[in-house]
Motif scaffolding. Structure first.
Motif, PDB file in Angstrom:
ATOM      1  N   SER A   1      37.580  55.425   3.859  1.00  0.00           N
ATOM      2  CA  SER A   1      37.176  56.086   5.111  1.00  0.00           C
ATOM      3  C   SER A   1      36.043  55.152   5.485  1.00  0.00           C
ATOM      4  O   SER A   1      35.593  54.471   4.914  1.00  0.00           O
ATOM      5  N   LEU A   2      35.732  55.450   7.025  1.00  0.00           N
ATOM      6  CA  LEU A   2      34.697  54.616   7.540  1.00  0.00           C
ATOM      7  C   LEU A   2      33.639  55.507   7.986  1.00  0.00           C
ATOM      8  O   LEU A   2      34.221  56.757   9.007  1.00  0.00           O
ATOM      9  N   ASN A   3      32.646  55.509   7.637  1.00  0.00           N
ATOM     10  CA  ASN A   3      31.417  56.334   8.498  1.00  0.00           C
ATOM     11  C   ASN A   3      31.120  55.462   9.550  1.00  0.00           C
ATOM     12  O   ASN A   3      30.590  54.237   9.709  1.00  0.00           O
ATOM     13  N   ARG A   4      30.748  56.330  10.803  1.00  0.00           N
ATOM     14  CA  ARG A   4      30.556  55.735  11.998  1.00  0.00           C
ATOM     15  C   ARG A   4      29.565  56.519  12.862  1.00  0.00           C
ATOM     16  O   ARG A   4      29.635  57.934  13.014  1.00  0.00           O
ATOM     17  N   PHE A   5      28.411  55.785  13.094  1.00  0.00           N
ATOM     18  CA  PHE A   5      27.197  56.478  13.850  1.00  0.00           C
ATOM     19  C   PHE A   5      27.503  56.302  15.419  1.00  0.00           C
ATOM     20  O   PHE A   5      27.795  55.257  15.605  1.00  0.00           O
ATOM     21  N   VAL A   6      27.616  57.364  16.118  1.00  0.00           N
ATOM     22  CA  VAL A   6      28.036  57.018  17.578  1.00  0.00           C
ATOM     23  C   VAL A   6      26.547  57.823  18.182  1.00  0.00           C
ATOM     24  O   VAL A   6      26.458  58.907  18.101  1.00  0.00           O
ATOM     25  N   PRO A   7      25.896  56.871  18.983  1.00  0.00           N
ATOM     26  CA  PRO A   7      24.760  57.627  19.823  1.00  0.00           C
ATOM     27  C   PRO A   7      25.276  58.924  20.589  1.00  0.00           C
ATOM     28  O   PRO A   7      26.293  58.536  21.245  1.00  0.00           O
TER      29      PRO A   7
ATOM     30  N   LEU B   1      43.041  59.091  13.386  1.00  0.00           N
ATOM     31  CA  LEU B   1      43.280  58.882  11.925  1.00  0.00           C
ATOM     32  C   LEU B   1      42.705  60.414  11.235  1.00  0.00           C
ATOM     33  O   LEU B   1      43.658  60.695  10.161  1.00  0.00           O
ATOM     34  N   ASP B   2      41.660  60.670  11.519  1.00  0.00           N
ATOM     35  CA  ASP B   2      41.349  61.777  11.143  1.00  0.00           C
ATOM     36  C   ASP B   2      41.883  63.243  11.617  1.00  0.00           C
ATOM     37  O   ASP B   2      42.391  64.101  10.601  1.00  0.00           O
ATOM     38  N   LEU B   3      42.409  63.027  12.755  1.00  0.00           N
ATOM     39  CA  LEU B   3      43.406  64.223  13.319  1.00  0.00           C
ATOM     40  C   LEU B   3      44.578  64.217  12.499  1.00  0.00           C
ATOM     41  O   LEU B   3      45.050  65.222  12.371  1.00  0.00           O
ATOM     42  N   ARG B   4      45.293  63.077  12.341  1.00  0.00           N
ATOM     43  CA  ARG B   4      46.358  62.894  11.588  1.00  0.00           C
ATOM     44  C   ARG B   4      46.339  62.943  10.056  1.00  0.00           C
ATOM     45  O   ARG B   4      47.681  62.850   9.447  1.00  0.00           O
ATOM     46  N   GLN B   5      45.391  62.921   9.740  1.00  0.00           N
ATOM     47  CA  GLN B   5      45.063  62.993   8.028  1.00  0.00           C
ATOM     48  C   GLN B   5      45.591  61.840   7.460  1.00  0.00           C
ATOM     49  O   GLN B   5      46.537  61.573   6.793  1.00  0.00           O
ATOM     50  N   ARG B   6      45.146  60.527   8.286  1.00  0.00           N
ATOM     51  CA  ARG B   6      45.725  59.213   8.009  1.00  0.00           C
ATOM     52  C   ARG B   6      44.457  58.480   7.795  1.00  0.00           C
ATOM     53  O   ARG B   6      43.301  58.742   8.052  1.00  0.00           O
ATOM     54  N   THR B   7      44.854  57.023   6.967  1.00  0.00           N
ATOM     55  CA  THR B   7      43.700  56.223   6.661  1.00  0.00           C
ATOM     56  C   THR B   7      44.343  54.864   7.434  1.00  0.00           C
ATOM     57  O   THR B   7      45.231  54.642   7.766  1.00  0.00           O
ATOM     58  N   ALA B   8      43.119  53.625   7.436  1.00  0.00           N
ATOM     59  CA  ALA B   8      43.472  52.451   7.818  1.00  0.00           C
ATOM     60  C   ALA B   8      44.633  51.950   7.068  1.00  0.00           C
ATOM     61  O   ALA B   8      45.578  51.265   7.555  1.00  0.00           O
ATOM     62  N   PRO B   9      44.571  51.971   5.659  1.00  0.00           N
ATOM     63  CA  PRO B   9      45.532  51.247   4.894  1.00  0.00           C
ATOM     64  C   PRO B   9      46.948  52.253   5.193  1.00  0.00           C
ATOM     65  O   PRO B   9      48.094  51.360   5.140  1.00  0.00           O
TER      66      PRO B   9
ATOM     67  N   ASN C   1      51.376  49.728  20.746  1.00  0.00           N
ATOM     68  CA  ASN C   1      52.470  50.466  20.299  1.00  0.00           C
ATOM     69  C   ASN C   1      52.925  50.953  19.126  1.00  0.00           C
ATOM     70  O   ASN C   1      53.368  52.379  19.019  1.00  0.00           O
ATOM     71  N   LYS C   2      52.715  50.176  18.217  1.00  0.00           N
ATOM     72  CA  LYS C   2      52.934  50.713  16.685  1.00  0.00           C
ATOM     73  C   LYS C   2      51.849  51.718  16.344  1.00  0.00           C
ATOM     74  O   LYS C   2      52.354  52.792  15.537  1.00  0.00           O
ATOM     75  N   VAL C   3      50.558  51.576  16.457  1.00  0.00           N
ATOM     76  CA  VAL C   3      49.512  52.531  15.978  1.00  0.00           C
ATOM     77  C   VAL C   3      49.627  53.631  16.663  1.00  0.00           C
ATOM     78  O   VAL C   3      49.548  54.777  15.983  1.00  0.00           O
ATOM     79  N   ALA C   4      49.655  53.935  18.170  1.00  0.00           N
ATOM     80  CA  ALA C   4      49.832  54.874  18.981  1.00  0.00           C
ATOM     81  C   ALA C   4      51.204  55.892  18.524  1.00  0.00           C
ATOM     82  O   ALA C   4      51.078  56.931  18.370  1.00  0.00           O
ATOM     83  N   GLY C   5      52.241  55.065  18.308  1.00  0.00           N
ATOM     84  CA  GLY C   5      53.300  55.685  17.883  1.00  0.00           C
ATOM     85  C   GLY C   5      53.308  56.312  16.554  1.00  0.00           C
ATOM     86  O   GLY C   5      53.919  57.520  16.171  1.00  0.00           O
ATOM     87  N   TYR C   6      52.647  55.705  15.463  1.00  0.00           N
ATOM     88  CA  TYR C   6      52.442  56.121  14.144  1.00  0.00           C
ATOM     89  C   TYR C   6      51.812  57.094  14.252  1.00  0.00           C
ATOM     90  O   TYR C   6      52.093  58.301  13.471  1.00  0.00           O
ATOM     91  N   LEU C   7      50.517  57.361  14.825  1.00  0.00           N
ATOM     92  CA  LEU C   7      49.657  58.335  15.028  1.00  0.00           C
ATOM     93  C   LEU C   7      49.872  59.371  15.994  1.00  0.00           C
ATOM     94  O   LEU C   7      49.249  60.401  16.142  1.00  0.00           O
ATOM     95  N   ASN C   8      51.078  59.163  16.724  1.00  0.00           N
ATOM     96  CA  ASN C   8      51.555  60.286  17.569  1.00  0.00           C
ATOM     97  C   ASN C   8      50.258  60.412  18.809  1.00  0.00           C
ATOM     98  O   ASN C   8      50.171  61.837  18.986  1.00  0.00           O
ATOM     99  N   VAL C   9      49.688  59.615  19.355  1.00  0.00           N
ATOM    100  CA  VAL C   9      48.860  59.716  20.331  1.00  0.00           C
ATOM    101  C   VAL C   9      49.437  59.008  21.543  1.00  0.00           C
ATOM    102  O   VAL C   9      49.881  57.829  21.125  1.00  0.00           O
ATOM    103  N   SER C  10      48.697  59.051  22.834  1.00  0.00           N
ATOM    104  CA  SER C  10      49.152  58.089  23.930  1.00  0.00           C
ATOM    105  C   SER C  10      48.410  56.990  24.014  1.00  0.00           C
ATOM    106  O   SER C  10      47.366  57.043  23.360  1.00  0.00           O
TER     107      SER C  10
END
Length: 237
Positions: free
Chosen positions: A8-14, A29-37, A69-78
């Motif tokens: 998991s990656l912890n990210r601070f967004v102002p 990743l969080d929405l689809r319950q997937r990880t970077a690996p 294309n690969k990442v968007a297709g795998y995570l099912n996002v536009s």
């Protein structure tokens, strides 16, 4: 033995800061319950390609179209949402033709015998499957991929040249099921069997001299499950 890995990656967004591509990728990743690996393994991308996006090291316009294309297709996002933030994470790519779903095909052979070395940059294409058939099996098109068998050690179940459809989200081993795996740098389609609390790699063709007996999965060796085989396409004489 636990084959699945997660991170998991912890990210601070102002507050009020515009959302970056890296933040959108983490949201997907969080929405689809997937990880970077998961993405790296399923899409056959390098670690740098994904983590440079997550860490906002690579600007959106510099990311390769094939990677997007690969990442968007795998995570099912536009793709427009992932790269530029247009729309929302719930927006998905539309099926090109009504009633059909595109599945990524990998131009690389999965070893049924001696096998092939895993290629992170294998050329890809798309194959079409009936969307209704996938729904009946409770399969999602964005989590499926197709590659082709090479060799005879899984005969008669899988023959040389057969198309192999596998579910990249199904990576927990189950006894006597066939998986696409990599072991010691070789990509294979093999049966996993549990014997005495240990996992073994087995072939269906017992006449193959190398695979007459199941091979124990050693924890010290490189091993990964890429997905469970769900469909095999072959010619009939």
């Amino acid at each position: 033995m636990n084959f699945a890995q997660s991170s998991s990656l912890n990210r601070f967004v102002p507050i009020f800061a515009p959302m970056s591509m890296g933040t959108r990728l983490q949201e997907a990743l969080d929405l689809r319950q997937r990880t970077a690996p998961d993405v790296i393994a399923a899409c056959r991308l390098s670690k740098g390609a994904i983590y440079n996006i997550l860490n906002d090291t690579t600007k959106p316009e510099k990311v390769r179209a094939e990677t997007i294309n690969k990442v968007a297709g795998y995570l099912n996002v536009s793709r427009d949402w992932l790269v530029w933030g247009k729309g929302s994470a719930d927006d998905v790519e539309q099926v090109a033709e009504e009633g059909w779903a595109d599945i990524i095909g990998v131009r690389q052979a999965a070893a049924l015998g001696e096998g092939a070395v895993v290629d992170d940059y294998a050329e890809t294409h798309k194959l079409k499957f009936r969307a209704e058939s996938l729904r009946r099996k409770k399969l999602r098109a964005d989590r499926l991929a197709v590659l082709y068998g090479r060799g005879e050690s899984m005969a008669p179940t899988i023959k040389n040249g057969d198309a192999i459809l596998f579910d990249t989200s199904d990576i927990e081993p189950r006894d006597d099921k066939i998986y696409v795996i990599s072991y010691e740098g070789t990509l294979m389609a093999k049966r996993l069997v549990e014997l005495g609390g240990r996992w073994f790699i087995a072939s269906d063709n017992k006449d193959d001299p190398k695979w007459r007996k199941p091979v124990a999965v050693e924890e010290t060796r490189q091993f990964a499950i890429h997905g469970r085989v769900r469909w095999i396409g072959s010619w009939e004489d």
